[in-house]
Motif scaffolding. Structure first.
Motif, PDB file in Angstrom:
ATOM      1  N   PRO A 131      -3.332   5.702   2.433  1.00  0.00           N
ATOM      2  CA  PRO A 131      -2.202   6.099   2.319  1.00  0.00           C
ATOM      3  C   PRO A 131      -2.305   8.009   1.589  1.00  0.00           C
ATOM      4  O   PRO A 131      -3.397   8.154   1.379  1.00  0.00           O
ATOM      5  CB  PRO A 131      -2.061   5.485   1.151  1.00  0.00           C
ATOM      6  CG  PRO A 131      -2.752   5.176   0.693  1.00  0.00           C
ATOM      7  CD  PRO A 131      -4.115   4.711   1.751  1.00  0.00           C
ATOM      8  N   VAL A 155       5.812   7.961   3.915  1.00  0.00           N
ATOM      9  CA  VAL A 155       5.297   7.097   4.352  1.00  0.00           C
ATOM     10  C   VAL A 155       4.727   8.000   5.911  1.00  0.00           C
ATOM     11  O   VAL A 155       4.619   9.081   5.778  1.00  0.00           O
ATOM     12  CB  VAL A 155       6.340   6.424   5.477  1.00  0.00           C
ATOM     13  CG1 VAL A 155       5.935   5.766   6.941  1.00  0.00           C
ATOM     14  CG2 VAL A 155       7.622   5.859   4.233  1.00  0.00           C
ATOM     15  N   THR A 211       1.763   4.216   6.821  1.00  0.00           N
ATOM     16  CA  THR A 211       0.971   3.850   4.939  1.00  0.00           C
ATOM     17  C   THR A 211       2.053   4.160   4.234  1.00  0.00           C
ATOM     18  O   THR A 211       2.617   5.377   5.121  1.00  0.00           O
ATOM     19  CB  THR A 211      -0.215   3.706   4.702  1.00  0.00           C
ATOM     20  OG1 THR A 211      -0.551   5.375   5.307  1.00  0.00           O
ATOM     21  CG2 THR A 211      -1.182   3.325   5.751  1.00  0.00           C
ATOM     22  N   VAL A 212       2.130   4.039   2.939  1.00  0.00           N
ATOM     23  CA  VAL A 212       2.941   4.587   1.960  1.00  0.00           C
ATOM     24  C   VAL A 212       2.624   5.443   1.279  1.00  0.00           C
ATOM     25  O   VAL A 212       0.994   4.019   0.787  1.00  0.00           O
ATOM     26  CB  VAL A 212       3.642   3.706   1.619  1.00  0.00           C
ATOM     27  CG1 VAL A 212       5.145   4.189   0.974  1.00  0.00           C
ATOM     28  CG2 VAL A 212       4.968   2.744   2.869  1.00  0.00           C
ATOM     29  N   SER A 213       2.783   6.363   0.585  1.00  0.00           N
ATOM     30  CA  SER A 213       2.395   6.796  -1.151  1.00  0.00           C
ATOM     31  C   SER A 213       2.822   5.551  -2.201  1.00  0.00           C
ATOM     32  O   SER A 213       3.585   4.637  -2.029  1.00  0.00           O
ATOM     33  CB  SER A 213       2.241   8.380  -1.071  1.00  0.00           C
ATOM     34  OG  SER A 213       3.514   8.219  -1.793  1.00  0.00           O
ATOM     35  N   LYS A 214       2.448   6.294  -3.154  1.00  0.00           N
ATOM     36  CA  LYS A 214       2.405   5.391  -4.290  1.00  0.00           C
ATOM     37  C   LYS A 214       4.348   6.156  -5.136  1.00  0.00           C
ATOM     38  O   LYS A 214       3.904   7.064  -3.498  1.00  0.00           O
ATOM     39  CB  LYS A 214       1.805   5.633  -5.908  1.00  0.00           C
ATOM     40  CG  LYS A 214       0.339   5.280  -6.035  1.00  0.00           C
ATOM     41  CD  LYS A 214      -0.312   5.163  -7.382  1.00  0.00           C
ATOM     42  CE  LYS A 214      -1.646   4.352  -6.951  1.00  0.00           C
ATOM     43  NZ  LYS A 214      -1.951   4.858  -8.148  1.00  0.00           N
ATOM     44  N   CYS A 236       3.017  16.539   0.497  1.00  0.00           N
ATOM     45  CA  CYS A 236       2.801  14.714   1.078  1.00  0.00           C
ATOM     46  C   CYS A 236       1.088  15.527   2.008  1.00  0.00           C
ATOM     47  O   CYS A 236       1.669  16.125   2.415  1.00  0.00           O
ATOM     48  CB  CYS A 236       3.614  13.314   1.903  1.00  0.00           C
ATOM     49  SG  CYS A 236       2.955  12.503   1.660  1.00  0.00           S
ATOM     50  N   GLU A 269       9.044   8.597  -1.982  1.00  0.00           N
ATOM     51  CA  GLU A 269       7.507   7.647  -1.678  1.00  0.00           C
ATOM     52  C   GLU A 269       7.627   8.668  -0.043  1.00  0.00           C
ATOM     53  O   GLU A 269       8.684   8.979   0.499  1.00  0.00           O
ATOM     54  CB  GLU A 269       7.609   6.110  -1.369  1.00  0.00           C
ATOM     55  CG  GLU A 269       8.467   5.629  -0.579  1.00  0.00           C
ATOM     56  CD  GLU A 269       9.076   4.440  -0.473  1.00  0.00           C
ATOM     57  OE1 GLU A 269       7.919   3.457  -0.822  1.00  0.00           O
ATOM     58  OE2 GLU A 269       9.656   3.589   0.464  1.00  0.00           O
TER      59      GLU A 269
END
Ligand SMILES: *[C@@H]1O[C@H](CO)[C@@H](O)[C@H](O)[C@H]1NC(C)=O
Ligand SMILES: *[C@@H]1O[C@H](CO)[C@@H](O)[C@H](O)[C@H]1NC(C)=O
Ligand SMILES: *[C@@H]1O[C@H](CO)[C@@H](O)[C@H](O)[C@H]1NC(C)=O
Ligand SMILES: *[C@@H]1O[C@H](CO)[C@@H](O)[C@H](O)[C@H]1NC(C)=O
Ligand SMILES: *[C@@H]1O[C@H](CO)[C@@H](O)[C@H](O)[C@H]1NC(C)=O
Ligand SMILES: *[C@@H]1O[C@H](CO)[C@@H](O)[C@H](O)[C@H]1NC(C)=O
Ligand SMILES: *[C@@H]1O[C@H](CO)[C@@H](O)[C@H](O)[C@H]1NC(C)=O
Ligand SMILES: *[C@@H]1O[C@H](CO)[C@@H](O)[C@H](O)[C@H]1NC(C)=O
Length: 495
Positions: free
Chosen positions: A26, A98, A110-113, A45, A96
């Protein structure tokens, strides 16, 4: 549908085959948590481990809105994606990042917090909205106002009246006052505030809205006076007056159910001129007053003006002090009829003012007027009263004249009630005899000073004197009467 099934199928097969090659970790999203609207903020990111020889697409979204792309960056070799962003209201919320492998469908995105972003918008354009509609209220009404802002988030509100804080009734941007009193009137203002990072405070003051609290008009009083104009017409000047009530007040005069007249006054009372016919019942009058809240009513009064009529009775009683000495004497003057009489008293044909050294006059219109004498040096003289209409002195009716002097008063005997009862029969006889004599005498002569006994007898015959007056005071008063003047109307014709 097909694509996702395809993805799931391959994903599963890849997990089975070789998980390390086909999995993305992630990404990590960084950025400020509070931003001022319109400012440029930077979000970053990155992938902690970048897969070899893979081009990774990093995209910034709001968690609940994947349709709107907020930023995008392609990382070929593990570079950090930087999203410089001019902050707008739609950035507020959970952000968020991605990560997707661009040319490798074997790799799952996947995805971040989430990063919670608060966007502070400086407050502007505060205005007051009067929810209850009117800015002119009456005591007891309720007031509801709202503070609306054209921009600003989040905002706290406070309310001012004539510059002072209002604590009660404020909730959020609403202010409710249940029962307005006159103290609640004034100039209202709302102050909307927010701040950024505890240091920068933004304020928007509304313009002032004046709320007036009017006093409901009280039940009016009604009264009238009578006037006579040059053409010998009579009018009633009807006064309607309320003791309280914020102007303008509309007064209406009713005759039964019929509206006679109405008028709106800015202050004071209303006066209506109504044509009048004397000695006639002209109906029942009522005033109504209204200043916008409800109609207030006066009592009903009859519009009937009776001109004075004779005979005018003059009688008296007295106060006895220690040792049965007479200390005070009261003459009463009464017209037989008349709703608006004016009484005047005379001593030796000179009019008496309302108060003198040894007397004062109490008018009790319309029934009577009282001349109160304190027995002393200067009471000697001939007394009488006159009655005329207060609105028209062309008709004047004169009472009998009474002569008084100090000696007579001082010679006042002890009350002889017993003697009176004892001599009652004798007196009755005497009365009948003197009645006859008195009438004869009146016809025959103009006697200036009649002996009291005879005068009193005559009075008794005519029903003008009480038996008690006669019996107790017979020696106090000597009557001086001009027979012709007595009880007759001296009507002087007006030109
Ligand atoms: C990277 O990919 C390109 C083309 O997709 C390929 O030519 C190259 O050999 C690859 N390099 C490695 C180390 O796998
Ligand atoms: C990935 O695929 C796109 C087209 O889908 C292509 O333009 C690009 O060159 C490819 N990149 C690599 C590294 O394979
Ligand atoms: C916010 O406040 C902190 C201290 O409280 C300060 O260090 C920081 O510079 C402030 N940021 C802004 C944008 O004013
Ligand atoms: C808003 O009102 C407050 C309180 O009355 C005052 O202190 C302040 O100066 C006003 N601000 C503006 C912008 O009018
Ligand atoms: C006053 O009287 C007029 C008619 O004379 C009427 O039209 C008007 O409505 C009245 N006003 C009030 C307040 O009663
Ligand atoms: C009141 O009404 C009665 C009957 O309707 C009428 O005779 C009388 O003249 C009226 N009085 C006034 C003052 O208008
Ligand atoms: C009134 O007249 C009488 C005489 O008839 C006289 O004694 C008396 O002083 C007079 N009184 C006044 C106040 O003029
Ligand atoms: C009648 O009244 C008028 C005005 O009220 C007054 O001027 C006049 O003197 C009075 N006449 C008499 C005889 O009292």
């Amino acid at each position: 549908m097909f694509a996702s099934l395809f993805g799931v199928f391959f994903g599963l097969s890849c997990v089975c085959k070789d998980s390390s090659q086909s999995t993305l970790g992630p990404p990590l999203l960084f950025g400020p948590s509070v931003v001022l609207m319109g400012e440029v903020a930077e979000f970053t990111c990155e992938l902690p481990t970048h897969p070899k020889n893979e081009s990774i697409l990093l995209q910034l979204y709001r968690e609940d809105d994947r349709n709107k792309l907020l930023g995008e960056y392609t990382s070929l070799d593990g570079e950090v994606a930087v999203f410089p962003t001019v902050i707008q209201p739609h950035h507020k919320g959970n952000l968020e990042c991605v990560a997707k492998a661009q040319n490798n469908s074997n790799m799952q995105p996947t995805v971040s917090k989430v990063l919670h972003l608060k966007v502070v918008e400086p407050v502007t354009g505060a205005e007051i909205d009067v929810v209850s509609g009117r800015s002119e209220l009456f005591e007891g009404d309720s007031l509801e106002v709202r503070c609306i802002v054209s921009a600003g988030d989040p905002v706290s509100f406070k309310w001012l009246r004539n510059g002072g804080h209002i604590h009660h009734g404020a909730l959020g941007n609403h202010l409710m006052i249940d029962r307005m009193t006159s103290e609640d009137g004034g100039s209202y203002m709302c102050v909307a505030t927010n701040h950024f990072n505890e240091t920068q405070v933004y304020t928007s003051n509304s313009s002032e809205v004046v709320i007036t609290v009017k006093d409901v008009v009280s039940n009016p009083d009604i009264s009238f006076t009578v006037v006579k104009d040059d053409s010998h017409n009579y009018f009633a000047m009807v006064t309607c007056q309320s003791s309280s009530g914020t102007p303008p007040v509309t007064f209406s005069l009713y005759n039964g159910t019929q509206l006679v007249a109405n008028t709106t006054v800015e202050e004071g009372n209303a006066i209506f001129k109504v044509t009048l016919v004397l000695d006639t019942h002209m109906g029942w009058l009522q005033c109504q007053a209204d200043n916008g809240y409800r109609v207030a009513y006066s009592p009903w009064i009859p519009l009937e003006v009776v001109s004075v009529g004779g005979p005018v009775r003059l009688h008296y009683d007295h106060d006895v002090g220690e040792n049965y000495a007479v200390i005070g004497l009261r003459f009463y003057c009464q017209a037989t009829k008349g709703s608006h009489p004016r009484y005047q008293w005379f001593l030796n044909k000179t009019r008496l003012h309302d108060r003198g050294i040894f007397y004062y006059i109490v008018h009790q219109p319309p029934e009577r007027s009282i001349l109160q004498l304190s027995v002393g040096k200067s009471i000697a003289g001939t007394y009488n009263c006159e009655v005329s209409d207060s609105f028209d002195n062309s008709t004047t009716i004169t009472s009998r004249r009474w002569y008084l002097d100090r000696e007579a008063v001082n010679r006042l005997p002890v009350p002889v009630v017993a003697a009176v009862f004892g001599c009652f029969t004798v007196l009755v006889l005497l009365v009948f005899i003197w009645c006859g004599l008195g009438v004869l005498l009146r016809r025959r002569t103009y006697v200036e000073e009649t002996p009291l006994e005879m005068e009193a007898m005559v009075a008794a015959c005519e029903g003008e004197m009480d038996w008690s007056d006669f019996s107790e005071d017979e020696e106090v008063v000597k009557a001086a009467r001009a027979a012709e003047l007595d009880q007759t109307s001296a009507a002087s014709v007006e030109d």
